[in-house]
Design a protein around this motif. Structure first.
Motif, mmCIF file in Angstrom:
data_model
loop_
_atom_site.group_PDB
_atom_site.id
_atom_site.type_symbol
_atom_site.label_atom_id
_atom_site.label_comp_id
_atom_site.label_asym_id
_atom_site.label_seq_id
_atom_site.Cartn_x
_atom_site.Cartn_y
_atom_site.Cartn_z
ATOM 1 N N TYR A 50 12.948 -0.993 9.738
ATOM 2 C CA TYR A 50 13.109 -2.413 10.049
ATOM 3 C C TYR A 50 12.006 -3.261 9.433
ATOM 4 O O TYR A 50 12.258 -4.380 8.986
ATOM 5 C CB TYR A 50 13.126 -2.577 11.567
ATOM 6 N N PHE A 51 10.804 -2.735 9.387
ATOM 7 C CA PHE A 51 9.679 -3.508 8.846
ATOM 8 C C PHE A 51 9.303 -3.074 7.433
ATOM 9 O O PHE A 51 8.336 -3.578 6.867
ATOM 10 C CB PHE A 51 8.460 -3.376 9.772
ATOM 11 N N GLY A 52 10.080 -2.134 6.860
ATOM 12 C CA GLY A 52 9.794 -1.665 5.508
ATOM 13 C C GLY A 52 8.433 -1.004 5.425
ATOM 14 O O GLY A 52 7.623 -1.327 4.554
ATOM 15 N N SER A 53 8.171 -0.048 6.328
ATOM 16 C CA SER A 53 6.822 0.513 6.433
ATOM 17 C C SER A 53 6.840 2.037 6.463
ATOM 18 O O SER A 53 6.107 2.657 7.221
ATOM 19 C CB SER A 53 6.125 -0.023 7.683
ATOM 20 N N THR A 54 7.695 2.646 5.639
ATOM 21 C CA THR A 54 7.778 4.103 5.633
ATOM 22 C C THR A 54 6.436 4.737 5.274
ATOM 23 O O THR A 54 6.109 5.828 5.756
ATOM 24 C CB THR A 54 8.854 4.588 4.653
ATOM 25 N N GLY A 55 5.658 4.080 4.444
ATOM 26 C CA GLY A 55 4.363 4.625 4.052
ATOM 27 C C GLY A 55 3.298 4.531 5.126
ATOM 28 O O GLY A 55 2.291 5.249 5.069
ATOM 29 N N TRP A 56 3.501 3.666 6.113
ATOM 30 C CA TRP A 56 2.541 3.514 7.203
ATOM 31 C C TRP A 56 2.634 4.653 8.214
ATOM 32 O O TRP A 56 1.681 4.931 8.935
ATOM 33 C CB TRP A 56 2.761 2.188 7.940
ATOM 34 N N ARG A 57 3.806 5.287 8.331
ATOM 35 C CA ARG A 57 4.039 6.365 9.300
ATOM 36 C C ARG A 57 3.748 5.881 10.721
ATOM 37 O O ARG A 57 2.808 6.318 11.381
ATOM 38 C CB ARG A 57 3.201 7.618 8.991
#
Length: 541
Positions: free
Chosen positions: A317-324
């Motif tokens: 939803y927030f486009g944050s796959t890299g943030w985990r």
């Protein structure tokens, strides 16, 4: 062109491993652009809470410099609570034109004026958190972070119908870590054993089929199939599989992946009835990562809270796959803790020894706190927990959504995804699916249905009997540069291909639809030639 026999060696691969082979084929021609609709990593992201994150970092650094400021070597100290709100207001006034600063001002107001939390306490936690200058304390989740994220989660997953105080959260490294930790803790605490049954809502994200089968767990899988003809809802006949007392766990993705359809009220009510009347011992694990893309979404956690472990990730939803960034939620009164209390004395003694370093009252240790400890092999519990900068970004994402009273961000994303789906099917030449409750994040292209709509049932029957449909995906990749994943890899029972609608632009989905139409036309030409010459035998793509 590569032969069918050369493709067959890849048939046993997970779709996500197979994707790499498809990408290799799709990118094999330098003069052609590759269109990878295989993986669901979004190409959109929320910018405002990220701007706020970086501005908060500048404020936090200045706060740190208030200590040891006599030293010229760039050494700072821990931020001070006294007077921090006044210093923050001064920072906001001095930098009000900078992107993200107004967002931070509004965020603090929301925390103080709407959630009723201490502004100074929140600011100190966020300031120290973004600096990453101390261990996560408590390890399960920072105090104010848990309260903010919990409020967001219950609004999105339960429509704000549950009191915040009924839910505990554990912040961790995304939804994949959540599922891994949950199954490991269920095993370690004797709540599942080899040979137990695990029901799985299907079609489903492939690893959720693979994990229970691992040697670590050795569970018997019970598929609970959603029906495409019923808009990808679970028929009562399938949900009734949960009545079997040998089924210890029900694992479900809601909204589903890949059909991308939320469970309707009838399905929720049926599961709630089963739990209430027949299976009060059933453990439900629901992954609701796509729930924020659906209209009026309700999680199983909202109707069976005491039996449900809720998994949510901020990644899509927030486009944050890299943030985990993810959380696990459990009710303060839950079936897991009751099951722990009911274990045989011999098993309790084993667990007393396992968790003895954490507390003198091991038997009072809740499952969610065991989950935290197990995530760090118990002995390293004191250094458990999601990194504090990650928790800060999670909080800012949550506040961004909470303060969006008109749901403008949500509406924009839903419109974006829906337009992409329409473009794909428009250029393919068939109507887009119109399933109620769809998030449009993925689409499952039913090959037989598409063939029927384009050229009739006889052609569809010919295609399904003459052609290995998985091989079609390799041919599509090699000849058109389009990467799709096989539906069978997600336990779909009909020949199909999954396309992510999140990671390309609208014109590219139109190009995918056009490429698939050309492929269908080519097969139809073969069909007509075969009918004309009245030959038999299997066509090779």
């Amino acid at each position: 062109m590569t032969s069918s026999s050369e493709y067959e060696k890849f048939n046993t691969l997970s779709p996500f491993e197979l994707k790499d082979q498809l990408i290799r084929l799709a990118s094999g021609r330098a003069q052609r652009a590759m269109l990878d609709a295989g993986r669901g990593n979004p190409n959109f992201l929320a910018t405002l809470p990220r701007q706020g994150f970086f501005q908060l970092g500048l404020f936090a650094t200045a706060e740190s410099e208030l200590s040891f400021s006599y030293m010229a070597e760039g050494i700072g100290g821990f931020p001070r609570r006294d007077g921090i709100e006044a210093r923050f207001n001064a920072f906001v006034a001095d930098h009000k034109a900078e992107p993200g600063v107004a967002f931070l001002r509004r965020a603090l107001s929301y925390v103080r004026d709407q959630l009723g939390l201490s502004a100074e306490g929140f600011l100190q936690e966020m300031t120290a958190g973004i600096l990453g200058c101390d261990y996560p304390t408590p390890p399960r989740m920072l105090k104010y972070s848990e309260q903010v994220v919990r409020h967001y989660l219950l609004r999105e997953m339960a429509g704000g119908t549950m009191p915040d105080a009924t839910t505990d959260l554990f912040a961790l490294e995304g939804g994949t870590a959540a599922i891994s930790y949950i199954f490991a803790s269920l095993r370690e605490n004797g709540l599942i054993h080899p040979g137990d049954k695990a029901a799985i809502g299907m079609p489903v994200f492939t690893p959720y089929v693979e994990i229970p089968e691992l040697r670590d767990y050795q569970l018997q899988e019970v598929p609970v199939y959603a029906a495409p003809e019923a808009g990808w809802q679970y028929p009562d006949s399938e949900l009734d599989k949960l009545l079997d007392p040998a089924v210890k766990v029900f694992l479900v993705v809601n909204p589903s992946n890949p059909p991308s359809v939320k469970m309707n009220d009838a399905g929720l009510a049926r599961i709630a009835e089963i739990v209430k009347t027949k299976r009060p011992d059933l453990i439900i694990v629901t992954d609701d990562v796509y729930g924020t893309f659906a209209d009026d979404f309700r999680s199983l956690y909202s109707v069976c809270p005491q039996n449900t472990v809720l998994v949510y990730s901020f990644s899509k939803y927030f486009g944050s796959t890299g943030w985990r960034l993810g959380v696990v939620a459990t009710h303060t009164q839950n079936v897991l803790d009751r099951a722990l209390a009911a274990l045989p004395e011999a098993e309790k003694q084993v667990l007393d020894k396992r968790y003895a370093s954490l507390t003198p009252d091991v038997r009072g240790l809740k499952f969610i706190d065991r989950l935290v400890a197990d995530s760090r092999s118990v002995a390293l519990n004191h250094t458990a927990g999601l990194s504090t900068p990650q928790q800060v970004q999670m909080v800012l994402f949550a506040l961004f959504a909470l303060m969006d009273g008109r749901d403008a961000y949500k509406a924009a994303l839903k419109n974006l995804l829906h337009r992409r789906e329409i473009a794909l099917y428009r250029d393919l030449g068939v109507p887009a699916p119109n399933d109620a409750g769809s998030t449009h994040y993925y689409t499952l292209i039913d090959l037989a249905n598409v063939a029927t709509q384009l050229y009739g049932t006889r052609f569809a029957r010919w295609l399904m009997t003459r052609v290995d449909y998985q091989t079609i995906l390799f041919r599509i990749a090699e000849e058109t540069g389009v990467v799709l994943l096989p539906g069978i890899g997600f336990a779909a029972r009909r020949p199909s291909a999954r396309a992510s609608l999140a990671n390309l632009n609208e014109y590219q989905y139109a190009a995918i639809g056009a490429a698939l139409r050309r492929m269908a036309d080519d097969y139809y030409d073969r069909y007509k030639r075969e009918k004309t010459t009245d030959t038999t035998g299997k066509n090779t793509p």
